[in-house]
Scaffold this motif. Structure first.
Motif, short mmCIF file in Angstrom:
data_model
loop_
_atom_site.label_atom_id
_atom_site.label_comp_id
_atom_site.label_asym_id
_atom_site.label_seq_id
_atom_site.Cartn_x
_atom_site.Cartn_y
_atom_site.Cartn_z
N LEU A 128 6.47 1.73 -5.58
CA LEU A 128 6.07 2.25 -4.55
C LEU A 128 6.12 3.95 -4.81
O LEU A 128 5.72 4.57 -3.80
N ASP A 129 6.43 4.21 -6.00
CA ASP A 129 6.54 5.77 -6.47
C ASP A 129 5.29 6.60 -6.01
O ASP A 129 5.43 7.51 -5.47
N ARG A 162 -3.09 2.92 -3.41
CA ARG A 162 -3.42 2.15 -2.50
C ARG A 162 -3.09 0.54 -2.55
O ARG A 162 -3.21 -0.22 -1.74
N PHE A 163 -2.47 0.27 -3.71
CA PHE A 163 -2.24 -1.12 -4.29
C PHE A 163 -1.18 -1.14 -5.39
O PHE A 163 -1.02 -0.45 -6.21
N ALA A 164 -0.32 -2.01 -4.80
CA ALA A 164 0.64 -2.35 -6.04
C ALA A 164 1.36 -3.74 -5.60
O ALA A 164 1.43 -4.31 -4.31
N TYR A 165 1.67 -4.64 -6.64
CA TYR A 165 2.34 -5.91 -6.53
C TYR A 165 3.78 -5.41 -6.38
O TYR A 165 4.22 -4.78 -7.20
N VAL A 166 4.44 -6.04 -5.31
CA VAL A 166 5.98 -6.03 -5.16
C VAL A 166 6.54 -7.23 -6.05
O VAL A 166 7.39 -7.08 -6.78
N SER A 175 12.13 -0.57 0.29
CA SER A 175 12.64 -0.80 -0.83
C SER A 175 13.99 -1.76 -0.62
O SER A 175 14.24 -2.84 -1.24
N MET A 176 14.84 -1.21 0.09
CA MET A 176 16.23 -1.84 0.42
C MET A 176 15.87 -3.38 1.10
O MET A 176 16.51 -4.21 0.67
N MET A 177 15.08 -3.41 2.24
CA MET A 177 14.92 -4.69 2.70
C MET A 177 14.15 -5.70 1.87
O MET A 177 14.62 -6.73 1.69
N ASP A 214 0.95 -0.97 0.10
CA ASP A 214 -0.01 -0.01 0.00
C ASP A 214 0.96 1.02 0.22
O ASP A 214 1.43 1.87 0.98
N PRO A 215 1.11 1.82 -1.25
CA PRO A 215 2.28 2.85 -1.44
C PRO A 215 1.73 3.99 -0.35
O PRO A 215 2.62 4.97 0.19
#
Lengths: 137, 576
Positions: free
Chosen positions: B116-117, B122-126, B98-100, B84-85
């Motif tokens: 995550l930009d 409210r939603f994005a696939y990592v 992002s790093m972890m 959830d960006p």
């Protein structure tokens, strides 16, 4: 006895009289009271049964989730097992340990044949592949 | 006394009345809440309380002929790592997350940063389809704004084994090729759905379910293929293609009496778990989807047909014209050989072009054409796999004066390797042409048989007597002096024929590119298995006897050893 004490005595008398009068009668007629009590019991029983059903429902839902989770685990483990026992993986493992082995003939392989619960299992040798025949009972 | 009683009753009635009024008031309010709610509010309340849960449906497994012991394709449960960006931005944790995550998921942190930009999302696939172990590692960090979604993905535990037969299913769960496509309607199943109310903790209220359709998982498909024989076949074929610097190759192993295919391999192959990045050339099932001019392997068909018509016997002498024969103004040669008059048996053993052409002319175009059609050329064999080619066989009306003699030596006709194998399988099966099949049966989740493919005879082009004679003639082709001697197996007679066909090129035939093949069956006296090996453009040696026959031998030897031929059924040796 001063006026305060006389007043108190009268009040006690009045209360006693009123209590005596109240004890000797009912707010509701007995049949109506019985209906109210019966209805209350039924309501309580209904609530109790309803709660029990809710409990069972929660239990069923929980078991459904458990079953689903176990199915997932089973599927994932089956996949890992199939990969582990695939021919290339076995050959890699043999190579890693410096073993030189050959694949067995069908009649050198023993199968433990699963039977329904309560019946004796069977140990069968594949004199031939499952391609040609069925496991003898 | 008399003055006090009305006071008491009045109090009692007033208290009771008040309580009744309160109760009525509350009841009216309660009823109002329940029965006089505006529609908009009612909908909103219901939408908050009611949830629709889709039960994941699992696609059926694909197994080899040994059943549940050997699973070749199955669904496994994985998780999608989602974000959830908006929340991550709110916590100012974009960089840290992002790093972890990049470290755990083994992807570039910059890729996650991109994902995550946008803080308005409210939603994005990592990352999609990560296994349980990785998901647990991500979960252990407890990143706020990172959550998981359940998903199911198709896995092929043996990677590239049987890849051309199995095909693949896409991420939406639909079959895209091979058995996954042809058996899609059985494998797919139907998804389930539960419409239910939830309590304040969002827990399912079982008694408030308004709809509960359970997911019906797909049925399991059992193949006729054996993963062990398939492995031998793929390994032998791959090694041969590499050793001879060939372009490609394919091999098929078929059970003679039933038409069941025990192995079907094509090279190059591809990893089914990474089918999206596979080379399209590697995805071609050459055993059924590519055609080639068969060359000398056609000669067995011509001789069997002529024998079936009673035109020749194995001893009938044929004049092979000392290696060169002019027919319709075109010279036909027996390359590198000068045979005189030789019996029909030797025409096959020595693979004489002139001998085969003369026998085809004895048959005549119409009869020859009829036999080729009966043997299944120019039409699909209706294999239960998609993409099967019919081959090329022109109608007899379009044949020229030399067509008969050229088709007899495998030119001017194109077949799939499966069609060629089917011809030899028919000879091995006493003239009965079996329908080839790769699917043995379909089993429901409860073990019930949904579909069973039984052996089916497609045609009977030759009689058993001719067939027996052909066994002997083809066995001689692998003996000393025959072209297929490299296919010989110790302790067992092998029947078969080599093929070395020039590839058609620019309206003529190439002098450098060949198709090398060997097709036959074992044991020659009582055939159980028929096999074909086709190698495309081997270099520098290109003859079927040199390139394909040794592969045939290797596969047949291992299959015979594995199957412990001749056959006998399982035996119970002890009871537990």
């Amino acid at each position: 006895m001063d006026s305060w004490e006389v007043g108190l005595a009268m009040a006690r008398r009045k209360t006693r009289k009123r209590n005596t009068k109240m004890d000797s009668s009912y707010l509701l007629p007995p049949p109506a009271l019985a209906v109210v009590i019966l209805a209350s019991i039924m309501a309580l029983a209904y609530i109790s049964v309803g709660e029990r059903c809710e409990d069972l429902g929660r239990e069923v839902s929980r078991l459904e989730r458990d079953l689903d989770a176990k199915r997932k685990v089973l599927g994932n483990e089956q996949s890992k097992w199939q990969r582990l026992k695939s021919k290339p993986q076995v050959e890699l493992a043999l190579k890693a340990f410096g073993l030189e082995m050959d694949w067995p003939q069908q009649n050198q392989v023993l199968y433990l044949v699963r039977r329904p619960w309560g019946q004796a299992g069977q140990l069968a040798t594949a004199n031939q592949s499952a391609t040609w025949g069925q496991v003898a009972n | 006394m008399t003055e006090e009683q009305p006071v008491s009753a009045w109090r009692c009635y007033s208290v009771t009345g008040s309580m009744l009024l309160v109760m009525i008031g509350l009841s009216v309010r309660l009823a109002h809440f329940h029965f006089w709610v505006p529609d908009a509010n009612r909908q909103e309340l219901r939408s908050h309380r009611t949830v629709v849960r889709h039960a994941l449906v699992r696609r059926g497994a694909i197994r080899d002929r040994n059943g549940a012991r050997n699973i070749l394709a199955m669904d496994i449960n994985v998780k999608d790592v989602c974000a959830d960006p908006y929340i991550i931005h709110k916590r100012s944790a974009v960089h840290d997350v992002s790093m972890m995550l990049g470290g755990i998921l083994e992807i570039e942190p910059s890729t996650i940063l991109e994902c995550l930009d946008d803080p308005s999302r409210r939603f994005a696939y990592v990352r999609r389809f990560v296994d349980e172990r990785v998901a647990n590692r991500v979960g252990a960090f407890g990143f706020e704004g990172i959550f998981f979604q359940e998903a199911s993905v198709r896995r092929y535990p043996q990677d590239s084994l049987m890849c051309h037969v199995l095909g693949f299913a896409n991420y939406a769960g639909y079959g895209g090729a091979g058995v996954e496509l042809s058996m899609d309607r059985y494998l797919r199943g139907s998804p389930g759905e539960i419409v239910t109310e939830v309590d304040g903790l969002r827990h399912d209220r079982y008694l408030r379910r308004t709809m509960a359709v359970p997911a019906r998982d797909g049925a399991h498909v059992e193949l006729t293929l054996d993963q062990t024989i398939q492995y031998f076949t793929e390994e032998a074929l791959g090694n041969a293609v590499k050793a001879h610097f060939a372009r490609a190759g394919c091999a098929i192993v078929m059970r003679v009496q039933t038409g069941e295919i025990l192995a079907m391999a094509s090279y190059p192959a591809f990893n089914l778990n990474e089918f999206t990045t596979a080379d399209p050339n590697a995805m071609l099932n050459r055993a059924i989807a590519s055609v080639y001019e068969p060359g000398s392997t056609m000669k067995a068909l011509v001789i069997a047909a002529a024998m079936n018509e009673g035109l020749v016997s194995d001893t009938t002498p044929i004049d092979c014209e000392d290696g060169a024969w002019s027919h319709h103004g075109r010279i036909l040669r027996d390359h590198g050989h000068r045979y005189g008059t030789i019996p029909v048996a030797d025409v096959l053993r020595k693979s004489s072009n002139i001998g085969a052409a003369k026998i085809s002319l004895m048959l005549g175009p119409q009869k020859f054409y009829d036999y080729t059609r009966q043997f299944g050329l120019g039409k699909s064999l209706k294999l239960d796999l998609p993409g099967e080619e019919a081959g090329i066989l022109h109608h007899v009306d379009r044949w020229t004066g030399i067509s008969c003699s050229r088709i007899a030596i495998g030119q001017g006709v194109a077949v799939t390797p499966l069609q060629m194998l089917s011809i030899y399988n028919t000879i091995a099966n006493e003239g009965r042409m079996m329908k080839p099949r790769v699917v043995r049966r379909v089993l429901g989740r409860e073990g019930n048989v949904v579909l069973e493919n039984k052996a089916e005879v497609l045609a009977t082009p030759i009689n058993p007597h001719v067939s027996h004679t052909m066994w002997e003639l083809l066995a001689r082709a692998t003996e000393e002096g025959g072209t297929g001697k490299r296919a010989r197996i110790d302790g067992m007679r092998v029947a078969g024929k080599t093929g070395t066909a020039q590839k058609p090129e620019n309206g003529g035939y190439s002098d450098t590119n060949y198709m090398a093949s060997f097709v036959g069956f074992v044991p020659a006296e009582s055939p159980e298995l028929s096999l074909i090996v086709v190698i495309d453009e081997p270099q520098p040696r290109h003859s079927g006897g040199y390139v394909a026959a040794p592969v045939f031998k290797l596969i047949a030897e291992q299959a015979i050893r594995y199957l412990h031929l001749p056959a006998s059924p399982y035996q119970v040796v002890s009871r537990m």
